[in-house]
Write an enzyme that holds these catalytic residues in place. Sequence first.
Site, PDB file in Angstrom:
ATOM      1  N   CYS A 113      63.126  34.918  43.343  1.00 22.15           N
ATOM      2  CA  CYS A 113      64.059  35.685  42.505  1.00 22.15           C
ATOM      3  C   CYS A 113      65.510  35.210  42.682  1.00 22.15           C
ATOM      4  O   CYS A 113      66.036  35.210  43.794  1.00 22.15           O
ATOM      5  CB  CYS A 113      63.939  37.161  42.893  1.00 22.15           C
ATOM      6  SG  CYS A 113      65.227  38.195  42.177  1.00 22.15           S
ATOM      7  N   LYS A 138      62.125  50.288  37.792  1.00 22.67           N
ATOM      8  CA  LYS A 138      61.357  49.108  38.181  1.00 22.67           C
ATOM      9  C   LYS A 138      61.430  48.911  39.690  1.00 22.67           C
ATOM     10  O   LYS A 138      62.408  49.303  40.329  1.00 22.67           O
ATOM     11  CB  LYS A 138      61.944  47.884  37.495  1.00 22.67           C
ATOM     12  CG  LYS A 138      61.622  47.803  36.031  1.00 22.67           C
ATOM     13  CD  LYS A 138      62.125  46.479  35.502  1.00 22.67           C
ATOM     14  CE  LYS A 138      61.640  46.247  34.085  1.00 22.67           C
ATOM     15  NZ  LYS A 138      62.025  44.917  33.607  1.00 22.67           N
ATOM     16  N   TYR A 139      60.423  48.248  40.228  1.00 23.58           N
ATOM     17  CA  TYR A 139      60.378  48.014  41.676  1.00 23.58           C
ATOM     18  C   TYR A 139      60.890  46.599  41.953  1.00 23.58           C
ATOM     19  O   TYR A 139      60.113  45.666  42.158  1.00 23.58           O
ATOM     20  CB  TYR A 139      58.955  48.213  42.191  1.00 23.58           C
ATOM     21  CG  TYR A 139      58.400  49.575  41.804  1.00 23.58           C
ATOM     22  CD1 TYR A 139      58.915  50.734  42.378  1.00 23.58           C
ATOM     23  CD2 TYR A 139      57.381  49.698  40.855  1.00 23.58           C
ATOM     24  CE1 TYR A 139      58.441  51.993  42.022  1.00 23.58           C
ATOM     25  CE2 TYR A 139      56.895  50.947  40.492  1.00 23.58           C
ATOM     26  CZ  TYR A 139      57.426  52.087  41.072  1.00 23.58           C
ATOM     27  OH  TYR A 139      56.956  53.323  40.714  1.00 23.58           O
ATOM     28  N   THR A 140      62.218  46.468  41.898  1.00 27.08           N
ATOM     29  CA  THR A 140      62.821  45.133  41.962  1.00 27.08           C
ATOM     30  C   THR A 140      63.276  44.750  43.368  1.00 27.08           C
ATOM     31  O   THR A 140      63.520  45.601  44.226  1.00 27.08           O
ATOM     32  CB  THR A 140      64.060  45.074  41.034  1.00 27.08           C
ATOM     33  OG1 THR A 140      64.951  46.132  41.406  1.00 27.08           O
ATOM     34  CG2 THR A 140      63.689  45.216  39.580  1.00 27.08           C
ATOM     35  N   VAL A 141      63.396  43.440  43.560  1.00 30.81           N
ATOM     36  CA  VAL A 141      64.130  42.903  44.696  1.00 30.81           C
ATOM     37  C   VAL A 141      65.427  42.346  44.135  1.00 30.81           C
ATOM     38  O   VAL A 141      65.452  41.963  42.950  1.00 30.81           O
ATOM     39  CB  VAL A 141      63.334  41.787  45.412  1.00 30.81           C
ATOM     40  CG1 VAL A 141      62.177  42.349  46.188  1.00 30.81           C
ATOM     41  CG2 VAL A 141      62.877  40.678  44.465  1.00 30.81           C
ATOM     42  N   GLU A 174      71.140  46.530  43.886  1.00 28.90           N
ATOM     43  CA  GLU A 174      71.878  45.785  42.862  1.00 28.90           C
ATOM     44  C   GLU A 174      72.555  44.578  43.530  1.00 28.90           C
ATOM     45  O   GLU A 174      73.501  44.737  44.307  1.00 28.90           O
ATOM     46  CB  GLU A 174      72.908  46.704  42.198  1.00 28.90           C
ATOM     47  CG  GLU A 174      73.863  46.023  41.242  1.00 28.90           C
ATOM     48  CD  GLU A 174      73.182  45.106  40.249  1.00 28.90           C
ATOM     49  OE1 GLU A 174      72.210  45.504  39.597  1.00 28.90           O
ATOM     50  OE2 GLU A 174      73.626  43.935  40.144  1.00 28.90           O
ATOM     51  N   SER A 175      72.048  43.405  43.215  1.00 29.01           N
ATOM     52  CA  SER A 175      72.500  42.205  43.935  1.00 29.01           C
ATOM     53  C   SER A 175      74.001  41.960  43.846  1.00 29.01           C
ATOM     54  O   SER A 175      74.630  41.538  44.814  1.00 29.01           O
ATOM     55  CB  SER A 175      71.740  40.980  43.431  1.00 29.01           C
ATOM     56  OG  SER A 175      71.957  40.797  42.054  1.00 29.01           O
ATOM     57  N   TYR A 193      66.504  33.983  30.778  1.00 31.88           N
ATOM     58  CA  TYR A 193      65.445  34.983  30.554  1.00 31.88           C
ATOM     59  C   TYR A 193      65.376  35.358  29.073  1.00 31.88           C
ATOM     60  O   TYR A 193      64.299  35.576  28.527  1.00 31.88           O
ATOM     61  CB  TYR A 193      65.715  36.249  31.387  1.00 31.88           C
ATOM     62  CG  TYR A 193      65.391  36.083  32.857  1.00 31.88           C
ATOM     63  CD1 TYR A 193      64.145  36.455  33.360  1.00 31.88           C
ATOM     64  CD2 TYR A 193      66.316  35.566  33.749  1.00 31.88           C
ATOM     65  CE1 TYR A 193      63.837  36.322  34.704  1.00 31.88           C
ATOM     66  CE2 TYR A 193      66.026  35.417  35.099  1.00 31.88           C
ATOM     67  CZ  TYR A 193      64.787  35.797  35.568  1.00 31.88           C
ATOM     68  OH  TYR A 193      64.485  35.650  36.897  1.00 31.88           O
TER      69      TYR A 193
HETATM   70  N1  GSH Z   1      69.796  44.271  38.788  1.00 35.32           N
HETATM   71  C1  GSH Z   1      68.942  43.677  39.683  1.00 35.32           C
HETATM   72  C2  GSH Z   1      67.873  42.844  39.000  1.00 35.32           C
HETATM   73  C3  GSH Z   1      66.911  42.264  39.981  1.00 35.32           C
HETATM   74  C4  GSH Z   1      65.649  41.769  39.281  1.00 35.32           C
HETATM   75  O1  GSH Z   1      65.554  41.751  38.047  1.00 35.32           O
HETATM   76  N2  GSH Z   1      64.659  41.361  40.095  1.00 35.32           N
HETATM   77  C5  GSH Z   1      63.372  40.947  39.536  1.00 35.32           C
HETATM   78  C6  GSH Z   1      62.911  39.637  40.134  1.00 35.32           C
HETATM   79  S1  GSH Z   1      63.823  38.226  39.654  1.00 35.32           S
HETATM   80  C7  GSH Z   1      62.319  41.944  39.958  1.00 35.32           C
HETATM   81  O2  GSH Z   1      62.234  42.298  41.102  1.00 35.32           O
HETATM   82  N3  GSH Z   1      61.482  42.373  39.005  1.00 35.32           N
HETATM   83  C8  GSH Z   1      60.395  43.233  39.267  1.00 35.32           C
HETATM   84  C9  GSH Z   1      59.914  43.943  38.025  1.00 35.32           C
HETATM   85  O3  GSH Z   1      60.510  43.720  36.957  1.00 35.32           O
HETATM   86  O4  GSH Z   1      58.971  44.710  38.130  1.00 35.32           O
HETATM   87  C10 GSH Z   1      69.780  42.826  40.628  1.00 35.32           C
HETATM   88  O5  GSH Z   1      70.509  41.934  40.193  1.00 35.32           O
HETATM   89  O6  GSH Z   1      69.732  43.104  41.814  1.00 35.32           O
END
Ligand code: GSH
Length: 350
Positions: free
Chosen positions: A46, A123-126, A141-142, A189
């Site tokens: 990511c 969403k379950y984001t990293v 939030e990165s 994207y």
């Molecule tokens: N706003 C977030 C976006 C992070 C993001 O989009 N991460 C993606 C991976 S590149 C993710 O974890 N997606 C999981 C999902 O969509 O379920 C940030 O910049 O921290």
Amino acid sequence: MATPMENENPNFARTATSFRNFVSKDPDSQFPAESGRYHLYISYACPWASRCLAILKLKGLDKAISFSSVQPLWRNTKENDEHMGWVFPDSDTEVLGAERDHINGAKSVRELYDIASSNYTGKYTVPVLWDKKLKTIVNNESSEILRMFNTEFNHVAENPSLDLYPPNLRAIIDETNEWIHDGINNGVYKCGFATNQETYDVEVKRLYEALDRCEDILRKQRFLCGNTLTESDIRLFVTVIRFDEAYAVIFKCDKRLVREYYHLFNYTKDIYQIAGMSSTVKMDHIKQNYYGSFPSINPLEIIAHGPNIDYSLPHDRHRFSLESDYTRLELFESASFVCELKLIEIFDSL
Ligand SMILES: N[C@@H](CCC(=O)N[C@@H](CS)C(=O)NCC(=O)O)C(=O)O
């Protein structure tokens, strides 16, 4: 909770991030910047998570803030549930670079969100910045995690004097971040997930206008905001390092490759070669994730072979004067490059 974000491309709408607390150098704050207290969950695939890891490394925060990566391929995050997302491997040896969750024993990133909030619907984001003491997510939030790492942990950082968001450059950094984000970071994207030709055409145009703009800037100076490395460079780097190996093919960003931009390509190598940066780039995770986790655009999950670029090869960026407190070695290399150029000039004139 998560709300749809304003986005001109309705086919690819990002959602707003939910956990927005801040770690502070103030010891009396809710989340004080203590060594050993926080953990950064990332995926090496990511770009948003990798930019946080990059700042952690550049600031020398490895000993103060622990970090670990999930495995690159999305899997089911719960039994009898359709949701696919980030999961931890079952052992530390199963996937090179990925680790079990030693902090919470979670099987998936989803479980971390469930621990932090019982009514989370986003969403379950990293990335996830985790507080081991309060057992919760501080921030996911990165762009905000970057800022915390840059300024709040200086008392425990090995490189406290490095400021990637210095007051005198903030206006230009903010402006640069905006068009880099819209045109490039998010732009790739928007190309990749466009669901009709018209949308794709518009997004590709915007992407390449932004890349051309980078090339123009980098023709004249070493970094995006001058001859000092800033946060904007790290934000651009995480996308351009993935570009030729993944986005060009999977997201159809093939009009021109990054390695076909003379200055941008040299710049990418320059940043890759800053101490600590190469460890943030795991191309096998990147390729496995992008080619293997988006069935809507690559249903057979076949991973393209090339081009296996070696970013550790020499670059020509030392020729720019340095304003930052870069290492003596770099100053020396830059001086010897200028000497070489002078010698060439002298020989040419003979
Ligand atoms: N706003 C977030 C976006 C992070 C993001 O989009 N991460 C993606 C991976 S590149 C993710 O974890 N997606 C999981 C999902 O969509 O379920 C940030 O910049 O921290």
